[in-house]
Motif scaffolding. Structure first.
Motif, PDB file in Angstrom:
ATOM      1  N   GLU A  23       1.944   0.803  -3.462  1.00  0.00           N
ATOM      2  CA  GLU A  23       1.984   1.939  -4.372  1.00  0.00           C
ATOM      3  C   GLU A  23       0.887   2.945  -4.038  1.00  0.00           C
ATOM      4  O   GLU A  23       1.108   4.159  -4.080  1.00  0.00           O
ATOM      5  CB  GLU A  23       1.833   1.452  -5.811  1.00  0.00           C
ATOM      6  N   TYR A  24      -0.284   2.436  -3.708  1.00  0.00           N
ATOM      7  CA  TYR A  24      -1.389   3.339  -3.374  1.00  0.00           C
ATOM      8  C   TYR A  24      -1.056   4.205  -2.167  1.00  0.00           C
ATOM      9  O   TYR A  24      -1.226   5.433  -2.190  1.00  0.00           O
ATOM     10  CB  TYR A  24      -2.672   2.551  -3.116  1.00  0.00           C
ATOM     11  N   PHE A  25      -0.573   3.572  -1.106  1.00  0.00           N
ATOM     12  CA  PHE A  25      -0.335   4.337   0.122  1.00  0.00           C
ATOM     13  C   PHE A  25       0.861   5.277  -0.017  1.00  0.00           C
ATOM     14  O   PHE A  25       0.921   6.310   0.668  1.00  0.00           O
ATOM     15  CB  PHE A  25      -0.200   3.403   1.322  1.00  0.00           C
ATOM     16  N   ARG A  26       1.812   4.957  -0.879  1.00  0.00           N
ATOM     17  CA  ARG A  26       2.885   5.925  -1.141  1.00  0.00           C
ATOM     18  C   ARG A  26       2.298   7.200  -1.751  1.00  0.00           C
ATOM     19  O   ARG A  26       2.721   8.312  -1.412  1.00  0.00           O
ATOM     20  CB  ARG A  26       3.932   5.323  -2.084  1.00  0.00           C
ATOM     21  N   MET A  27       1.347   7.049  -2.678  1.00  0.00           N
ATOM     22  CA  MET A  27       0.726   8.229  -3.278  1.00  0.00           C
ATOM     23  C   MET A  27      -0.187   8.951  -2.283  1.00  0.00           C
ATOM     24  O   MET A  27      -0.250  10.178  -2.267  1.00  0.00           O
ATOM     25  CB  MET A  27      -0.064   7.824  -4.530  1.00  0.00           C
ATOM     26  N   LYS A  28      -0.842   8.185  -1.445  1.00  0.00           N
ATOM     27  CA  LYS A  28      -1.732   8.822  -0.471  1.00  0.00           C
ATOM     28  C   LYS A  28      -0.933   9.651   0.531  1.00  0.00           C
ATOM     29  O   LYS A  28      -1.353  10.755   0.921  1.00  0.00           O
ATOM     30  CB  LYS A  28      -2.560   7.755   0.251  1.00  0.00           C
ATOM     31  N   VAL A  29       0.206   9.133   0.946  1.00  0.00           N
ATOM     32  CA  VAL A  29       1.046   9.872   1.898  1.00  0.00           C
ATOM     33  C   VAL A  29       1.485  11.204   1.315  1.00  0.00           C
ATOM     34  O   VAL A  29       1.650  12.203   2.038  1.00  0.00           O
ATOM     35  CB  VAL A  29       2.263   9.008   2.309  1.00  0.00           C
ATOM     36  N   GLN A  30       1.657  11.265   0.011  1.00  0.00           N
ATOM     37  CA  GLN A  30       2.135  12.506  -0.613  1.00  0.00           C
ATOM     38  C   GLN A  30       1.182  13.668  -0.356  1.00  0.00           C
ATOM     39  O   GLN A  30       1.622  14.772  -0.042  1.00  0.00           O
ATOM     40  CB  GLN A  30       2.329  12.290  -2.118  1.00  0.00           C
ATOM     41  N   LYS A  52      -1.357  13.571   1.965  1.00  0.00           N
ATOM     42  CA  LYS A  52      -1.666  13.652   3.398  1.00  0.00           C
ATOM     43  C   LYS A  52      -0.587  14.399   4.160  1.00  0.00           C
ATOM     44  O   LYS A  52      -0.851  14.994   5.211  1.00  0.00           O
ATOM     45  CB  LYS A  52      -1.810  12.233   3.978  1.00  0.00           C
ATOM     46  N   SER A  53       0.657  14.362   3.652  1.00  0.00           N
ATOM     47  CA  SER A  53       1.769  14.991   4.371  1.00  0.00           C
ATOM     48  C   SER A  53       1.946  16.463   4.020  1.00  0.00           C
ATOM     49  O   SER A  53       2.837  17.118   4.562  1.00  0.00           O
ATOM     50  CB  SER A  53       3.066  14.232   4.079  1.00  0.00           C
ATOM     51  N   VAL A  54       1.138  16.990   3.130  1.00  0.00           N
ATOM     52  CA  VAL A  54       1.229  18.408   2.777  1.00  0.00           C
ATOM     53  C   VAL A  54       0.637  19.240   3.904  1.00  0.00           C
ATOM     54  O   VAL A  54      -0.515  19.041   4.305  1.00  0.00           O
ATOM     55  CB  VAL A  54       0.489  18.684   1.453  1.00  0.00           C
ATOM     56  N   SER A  55       1.413  20.149   4.431  1.00  0.00           N
ATOM     57  CA  SER A  55       0.932  20.991   5.523  1.00  0.00           C
ATOM     58  C   SER A  55      -0.006  22.070   4.993  1.00  0.00           C
ATOM     59  O   SER A  55      -0.043  22.347   3.782  1.00  0.00           O
ATOM     60  CB  SER A  55       2.119  21.649   6.240  1.00  0.00           C
ATOM     61  N   GLU A  56      -0.761  22.685   5.892  1.00  0.00           N
ATOM     62  CA  GLU A  56      -1.654  23.770   5.487  1.00  0.00           C
ATOM     63  C   GLU A  56      -0.864  24.910   4.868  1.00  0.00           C
ATOM     64  O   GLU A  56      -1.314  25.536   3.891  1.00  0.00           O
ATOM     65  CB  GLU A  56      -2.456  24.271   6.684  1.00  0.00           C
ATOM     66  N   GLU A  57       0.309  25.180   5.407  1.00  0.00           N
ATOM     67  CA  GLU A  57       1.136  26.261   4.871  1.00  0.00           C
ATOM     68  C   GLU A  57       1.598  25.933   3.452  1.00  0.00           C
ATOM     69  O   GLU A  57       1.600  26.794   2.571  1.00  0.00           O
ATOM     70  CB  GLU A  57       2.336  26.484   5.794  1.00  0.00           C
ATOM     71  N   ARG A  70      -8.790  19.790  -3.945  1.00  0.00           N
ATOM     72  CA  ARG A  70      -9.377  19.399  -2.661  1.00  0.00           C
ATOM     73  C   ARG A  70     -10.747  20.053  -2.474  1.00  0.00           C
ATOM     74  O   ARG A  70     -11.704  19.413  -2.023  1.00  0.00           O
ATOM     75  CB  ARG A  70      -8.447  19.786  -1.507  1.00  0.00           C
ATOM     76  N   SER A  71     -10.853  21.320  -2.835  1.00  0.00           N
ATOM     77  CA  SER A  71     -12.122  22.035  -2.671  1.00  0.00           C
ATOM     78  C   SER A  71     -13.235  21.411  -3.519  1.00  0.00           C
ATOM     79  O   SER A  71     -14.360  21.213  -3.047  1.00  0.00           O
ATOM     80  CB  SER A  71     -11.934  23.507  -3.053  1.00  0.00           C
ATOM     81  N   LEU A  72     -12.903  21.084  -4.780  1.00  0.00           N
ATOM     82  CA  LEU A  72     -13.905  20.462  -5.654  1.00  0.00           C
ATOM     83  C   LEU A  72     -14.322  19.096  -5.130  1.00  0.00           C
ATOM     84  O   LEU A  72     -15.505  18.737  -5.129  1.00  0.00           O
ATOM     85  CB  LEU A  72     -13.336  20.327  -7.073  1.00  0.00           C
ATOM     86  N   ILE A  73     -13.341  18.306  -4.669  1.00  0.00           N
ATOM     87  CA  ILE A  73     -13.640  16.962  -4.180  1.00  0.00           C
ATOM     88  C   ILE A  73     -14.523  17.028  -2.946  1.00  0.00           C
ATOM     89  O   ILE A  73     -15.518  16.293  -2.834  1.00  0.00           O
ATOM     90  CB  ILE A  73     -12.331  16.198  -3.890  1.00  0.00           C
ATOM     91  N   GLU A  74     -14.189  17.908  -2.010  1.00  0.00           N
ATOM     92  CA  GLU A  74     -14.984  18.017  -0.788  1.00  0.00           C
ATOM     93  C   GLU A  74     -16.419  18.429  -1.111  1.00  0.00           C
ATOM     94  O   GLU A  74     -17.369  17.931  -0.503  1.00  0.00           O
ATOM     95  CB  GLU A  74     -14.333  19.007   0.171  1.00  0.00           C
ATOM     96  N   ARG A  75     -16.580  19.324  -2.074  1.00  0.00           N
ATOM     97  CA  ARG A  75     -17.925  19.760  -2.448  1.00  0.00           C
ATOM     98  C   ARG A  75     -18.719  18.625  -3.083  1.00  0.00           C
ATOM     99  O   ARG A  75     -19.892  18.404  -2.762  1.00  0.00           O
ATOM    100  CB  ARG A  75     -17.848  20.939  -3.420  1.00  0.00           C
ATOM    101  N   THR A 112     -15.497   9.368   3.699  1.00  0.00           N
ATOM    102  CA  THR A 112     -14.052   9.562   3.896  1.00  0.00           C
ATOM    103  C   THR A 112     -13.258   8.775   2.866  1.00  0.00           C
ATOM    104  O   THR A 112     -12.282   9.288   2.284  1.00  0.00           O
ATOM    105  CB  THR A 112     -13.655   9.124   5.312  1.00  0.00           C
ATOM    106  N   LEU A 113     -13.673   7.526   2.616  1.00  0.00           N
ATOM    107  CA  LEU A 113     -12.989   6.727   1.606  1.00  0.00           C
ATOM    108  C   LEU A 113     -13.139   7.353   0.221  1.00  0.00           C
ATOM    109  O   LEU A 113     -12.177   7.389  -0.565  1.00  0.00           O
ATOM    110  CB  LEU A 113     -13.548   5.304   1.596  1.00  0.00           C
ATOM    111  N   LEU A 114     -14.335   7.848  -0.096  1.00  0.00           N
ATOM    112  CA  LEU A 114     -14.569   8.494  -1.379  1.00  0.00           C
ATOM    113  C   LEU A 114     -13.634   9.681  -1.557  1.00  0.00           C
ATOM    114  O   LEU A 114     -12.997   9.859  -2.604  1.00  0.00           O
ATOM    115  CB  LEU A 114     -16.036   8.936  -1.460  1.00  0.00           C
ATOM    116  N   HIS A 115     -13.520  10.494  -0.527  1.00  0.00           N
ATOM    117  CA  HIS A 115     -12.632  11.661  -0.561  1.00  0.00           C
ATOM    118  C   HIS A 115     -11.173  11.242  -0.734  1.00  0.00           C
ATOM    119  O   HIS A 115     -10.445  11.792  -1.585  1.00  0.00           O
ATOM    120  CB  HIS A 115     -12.810  12.455   0.735  1.00  0.00           C
ATOM    121  N   ASP A 116     -10.736  10.262   0.046  1.00  0.00           N
ATOM    122  CA  ASP A 116      -9.318   9.892   0.031  1.00  0.00           C
ATOM    123  C   ASP A 116      -8.910   9.264  -1.305  1.00  0.00           C
ATOM    124  O   ASP A 116      -7.808   9.515  -1.820  1.00  0.00           O
ATOM    125  CB  ASP A 116      -9.014   8.927   1.173  1.00  0.00           C
TER     126      ASP A 116
END
Length: 634
Positions: A339-346, A348-353, A365-370, A391-395
């Motif tokens: 279940e976790y990796f199904r949500m993570k793929v969602q 991760k698969s979003v393109s920049e566009e 994403r911006s808040l998390i990275e900061r 990286t794990l914290l971010h993901d």
């Protein structure tokens, strides 16, 4: 000539150190000007006046407050009575800086009290309470902050001319009505709703430092509404009320908690135990925990030995049920991993566009990275550049946004995850432990902040019962709202204790023993440990805030936990514990009317609830409804 002048002008009240908030938004700063607040009579007409210190032939620096990150600096022609603070930073006072504001003399005002329409308690702003006055023409005046206290004295002066009645539409808004004190006293005597004289009762309210601050205003106005209500609208006299029922909100006993305190009796000595360092002996042959209540009690008494934390935290945070077998836990881990990796793929698969057209995900994403870049970097697990822990914290935080997109990411959640990730050393397990943790505290992060305000109110109720003198002192310095405890409650003292100490503190709190609001008793324990320093020194609002912030990493977690448990035992042993304190501690819940289907259902639920609590491992159920699914990707 002198006598004529005295007849035309009479000074009723004066207080220095009342700052007017100009809300100048240039240079990303808000400016306040120091001055005097006065209640005066001019030709017999009472008025409320403010003038800057410069008008008195003196000069004083303006006080500047740094705005939050991301606030724009353009001028705003509409007046804003205040903004919500960044939870992590309450700005310090700065002096001798340039500010683009009007000449201070242009901010002076004189408002006849007959023209005062309302007084509004503004939102928390930079940890301070502001008063916003509105004239009967509908024009708000700039907010006033009582930098050196004085709200109690001001209200004592105002009550000679007006009463304040809470608006039914807005709990922070109070409508002003002129009166003469004799007429008000006669109205109490005529209605005969109270045993003692009305003027004495009003005097007690005015002298009460909690009720005369705006956190207690609703209680004062409730009394006024009850006292001035026609007899036939009260629904029966007091004599007809069932004496077994608890006092209602409009009853005078509701004030006793605030004004009088109670005789609590001696505070017992508490000894903490050693950490839990045995685990296998609590498991049956199939791996079930034989005595979860015993486990929780041992954890509450002494915490968990570090080698066992990874396993026991998964039970405390609901990842594993207490009654699950070893085989069932393997299945749970396998299912939760998928279940976790199904949500993570969602995400991760979003393109920049795609992300360019999804401002919400982009913002998360911006808040998390900061925040990830500055979370616990002193800990070796998160230190250095390109650290796998970061990286794990971010993901995990990004995946939580997909799990709960309505809440998403809010500043502070990285502080909650970091210790969990450090202990579990596992991406999947840390995620599901985080979801369990968030079930306990998710309301802290909601935009309305109603849960945080409620907890601050509950904390003030507890502290008022424990130490009225300390509360009176904080009230006198405009610190009675306890806003300096905001960060404590938001992220459960994460910034106040060392990393190792917070592991112990959190696992104690996760046991939910001895009550669900034990974190408020921890706050009381800290505040009481500082009462000598606070009351014994010449502190004002700023120095109180500075002192509390400087407690970081200086607190002994064992002493704080001992103090909190001792406070709980002291309160629960009190025979006359006020109703509101009982409610905060979970010792009282209002009964439903007997005989109705609703009451029968409630009674059944109560019995079932008690049964569940007697079953080891019971945890409060999550909010109703399934978790929100991932957003529709563009």
């Amino acid at each position: 000539m002198g006598l004529t002048h005295l007849w035309f002008f009479q000074l009723i009240f004066e207080k220095e150190g009342v700052y007017l908030h100009t809300n100048a938004k240039k240079m990303l700063q808000d400016t306040t000007l120091p001055g005097f607040i006065r209640v005066v009579e001019r030709a017999g007409v009472p008025a409320l006046e403010w003038s800057p210190l410069e008008d008195e032939g003196r000069s004083a620096p303006a006080v500047l407050y740094s705005k939050k990150d991301g606030e724009e600096g353009e001028d705003d022609t509409k007046f804003d009575p205040g903004y919500e603070p960044d939870w992590a930073v309450i700005s310090t006072v700065k002096k001798d800086q340039q500010a683009a504001v009007k000449d201070s003399g242009q901010w002076s005002f004189s408002l006849p009290l007959s023209e005062l329409y309302s007084l509004r308690r503004a939102r928390f702003s930079l940890g301070r309470n502001f008063l916003v006055l509105t004239s009967r023409g509908g024009h708000p005046l700039p907010p006033l902050h009582f930098h050196r206290g004085g709200t109690r004295e001001l209200l004592r002066a105002l009550q000679r001319y007006i009463i304040l009645d809470q608006s039914p539409m807005d709990g922070r808004l109070f409508l002003a009505y002129p009166h003469d004190s004799g007429a008000l006293s006669q109205s109490f005597d005529k209605l005969q709703l109270m045993d003692d004289g009305g003027s004495d009762l009003v005097s007690r309210f005015i002298q009460d430092p909690y009720a005369t601050t705006f956190g207690g205003f609703s209680k004062v106005t409730n009394f006024f509404k009850a006292a001035l209500r026609p007899p036939d609208s009260t629904g029966g006299s007091r004599a007809c009320r069932d004496p077994g029922l608890p006092p209602q909100a409009d009853d005078e006993p509701g004030f006793e908690l605030i004004t009088c305190g109670v005789e609590l009796g001696p505070r017992p000595d508490v000894c903490r135990g050693p950490p839990l360092d045995r685990w296998e002996e609590f498991l049956d042959p199939e791996g079930r925990v034989k005595n979860p209540e015993r486990i929780r009690d041992l954890v509450f008494r002494g915490g968990i030995a570090p080698p066992l934390r990874k396993e026991l935290w998964k039970f405390l945070l609901g990842f594993y049920p207490w009654n699950s077998t070893a085989k069932e836990r393997e299945d749970i881990l396998r299912s939760k991993t998928d279940e976790y990796f199904r949500m993570k793929v969602q995400w991760k698969s979003v393109s920049e566009e795609q992300e360019m057209r999804n401002s919400l995900l982009r913002g998360y994403r911006s808040l998390i990275e900061r925040d990830v870049s500055r979370t616990d970097r002193h800990n070796t697990f998160f230190s250095g550049n390109d650290n796998p822990g970061l990286t794990l914290l971010h993901d995990v935080l990004m995946t939580y946004c997909m799990y709960n997109f309505d809440l998403g990411y809010v500043q502070g959640m990285s502080d909650l995850l970091a210790p969990v990730l450090f202990v579990t050393q596992n991406e999947v397990e840390s995620f599901w432990c985080l979801t369990g943790f968030m079930e306990l505290v998710h309301q802290n992060f909601e935009e309305s902040q109603e849960a945080m305000k409620q907890q601050l109110l509950q904390l003030s109720i507890l502290l008022r019962a424990l130490d009225p003198e300390l509360c009176d002192f904080l009230d006198s310095q405009d610190s009675g709202s306890l806003c300096f405890c905001f960060r404590w409650l938001l992220i459960w003292f994460k910034r106040e204790f060392s990393f190792e100490d917070i592991l112990l503190l959190w696992e104690v709190l996760w046991t939910r023993l001895p009550c669900e609001n034990f974190h408020l008793l921890i706050a009381c324990s800290i505040l009481e440990s500082q009462r000598g320093e606070l009351i014994g020194s010449d502190h004002d609002f700023n120095t109180i805030l500075k002192h509390i912030n400087e407690l970081t990493m200086k607190l002994d977690v064992e002493e704080v936990l001992q103090g909190a448990e001792a406070i709980y035992l002291q309160l629960t042993r009190c025979q006359d514990l006020p109703l509101k304190v009982q409610q905060v501690l979970g010792l009282y819940s209002p009964p439903s009317p007997e005989g109705s289907p609703e009451s029968q259902t409630g009674e059944t639920d109560h019995v079932l609830d008690q049964s569940r609590r007697s079953v080891a491992g019971f945890r409060p159920p999550p909010p109703p409804g399934p978790p929100p699914g991932p957003p529709d990707l563009p």
